[in-house]
Design an enzyme around this catalytic site. Sequence first.
Site, PDB file in Angstrom:
ATOM      1  N   GLU A 123       0.883  -1.167   0.000  1.00  0.00           N
ATOM      2  CA  GLU A 123       0.000   0.000   0.000  1.00  0.00           C
ATOM      3  C   GLU A 123       0.915   1.209   0.000  1.00  0.00           C
ATOM      4  O   GLU A 123       1.695   1.394   0.939  1.00  0.00           O
ATOM      5  CB  GLU A 123      -0.831   0.023   1.286  1.00  0.00           C
ATOM      6  CG  GLU A 123      -2.076  -0.825   1.233  1.00  0.00           C
ATOM      7  CD  GLU A 123      -3.012  -0.442   0.108  1.00  0.00           C
ATOM      8  OE1 GLU A 123      -3.045   0.755  -0.247  1.00  0.00           O
ATOM      9  OE2 GLU A 123      -3.682  -1.329  -0.432  1.00  0.00           O
TER      10      GLU A 123
ATOM     11  N   CYS B 170      -2.563   8.698   3.737  1.00  0.00           N
ATOM     12  CA  CYS B 170      -2.445   8.381   2.307  1.00  0.00           C
ATOM     13  C   CYS B 170      -3.729   8.759   1.587  1.00  0.00           C
ATOM     14  O   CYS B 170      -3.721   9.026   0.396  1.00  0.00           O
ATOM     15  CB  CYS B 170      -2.099   6.921   2.044  1.00  0.00           C
ATOM     16  SG  CYS B 170      -1.988   5.886   3.456  1.00  0.00           S
TER      17      CYS B 170
END
Length: 464
Positions: free
Chosen positions: A239, A273
């Site tokens: 990720e 994020c």
Amino acid sequence: LTTVEHDRNVWRAHQWHAAPLLAGTAAPQPALTVDNPAVPADTPGQVRFASSADVETALSAATPWAADRATRAAVLNRAADLFEANYGELFALISREAGKSLPDAIAELREAVDFLRYYAANAPEAAPVGTFTCISPWNFPLAIFTGQVSAALATGNAVLAKPAEQTPLIAFRAVQLMLEAGVPATALQLLPGAGDVGAALTSDARVGGVAFTGSTETALKIRSAMAKHMAPGAPLIAETGGLNAMIVDSTALPEQAVQAVIESAFQSAGQRCSALRCLYVQEDIAPNLQKMLIGAMNTLTVGNPWDISTDVGPVIDEEAQSGIQTYIEAARAEGRVLHQLDTPSEGTFAQPTLLRVGSIKEMEREIFGPVLHLATFKAGELDQVIADINGTGYGLTFGLQTRIDDRVQHVTEAVHAGNIYVNRNQIGAIVGSQPFGGEGLSGTGPKAGGPNYLTRFTKRHAPA
Ligand code: ADP
């Protein structure tokens, strides 16, 4: 809130210690000081980073968790109970070590508990890959760490966990609680340290797979280290970053759009994020929306995350602070600063800033802080804007604010992003119901907290 108040007073002065947690080996004494990014005079604890001898010890002791499905599930649920029983200590530690506001720290603790319970509920009969290395970032120092580790454990793997160098204390406590819950010491070992420890744990043939959350750059390094040293086909579950955009057209509800923008761009000081980086506003409403955004920014309190009224805390460390500052100064020299808030003079704070930008194409990389870029588009340019957003190569989150139904369908089909938010806040994940993960440069899928995530931690069966 009274309980929170009580607990934060109790835990304000506590000192925590972290060191490698290795099967059959006594932990060496802590040595390095861990900082509180908001308060230079406060040190939440000390840590001892893992040496290469510790890495070797851990690699040779690692043994997959042989217990049956029901036992693994029961132990992970017990760990969730222990996280909840110790919630005051844990949220205080997240806040002091990572500089997160109390509401953010409490939300993070909930997410960690959700991961433990969700993966416990979905644990398969064992088909573990073997030993899994889990490498996590500092921005969700408990939730992402626990998510990776509990997924690898739920599937019966041995875990070597390497938290971010900035946040070893919370990882240490999390592992202590998981061991107390009944995870065997040979199935879960903690190796605090910086990138060198991560590199050692991703370039050894005894490791069967890697779960990583962090920068795209580091993910690429890990991929090549794995190709060199590990078995072909070893899974890398990554990720990584994003360059997240939102489109607000002239039919959008302005108050709703502004609230979504402010929360996504400035919560956690922009260190998520999922955070919005580039806002596209349709030209005819842009002057008004810009004024509303500036008004909303002015209501944000920037300060010590220990204060219950704080909205925006510090960024993680001096390196992050100076990187953001340099970026903003370059924009100021070009006359692109539209608005900026002040910060406390002590601590590693970055000024929440609104910058003008012509297009997302001008943004080469993600600035991981409270910096929002504002661009405008004309009615006929929507498809070009979508092409530019897709052209970044990232694909993590995307937001759309509109009241035109056809447009919702058209835009959400055209944009490449793992998580799309329509007429609501562009914020992270909900374990179980809203799994999180990106496309392209942003990640490898399947999404964390979703039904298919655990299969990546198991051996793939060769077709019959
Ligand atoms: P961030 O910008 O969030 O700090 P990084 O990718 O640098 O992102 O860090 C994420 C995690 O990866 C941290 O735990 C860090 O220590 C680790 N890391 C950094 N470099 C390497 C590497 N070469 N190999 C493995 N892990 C690494």
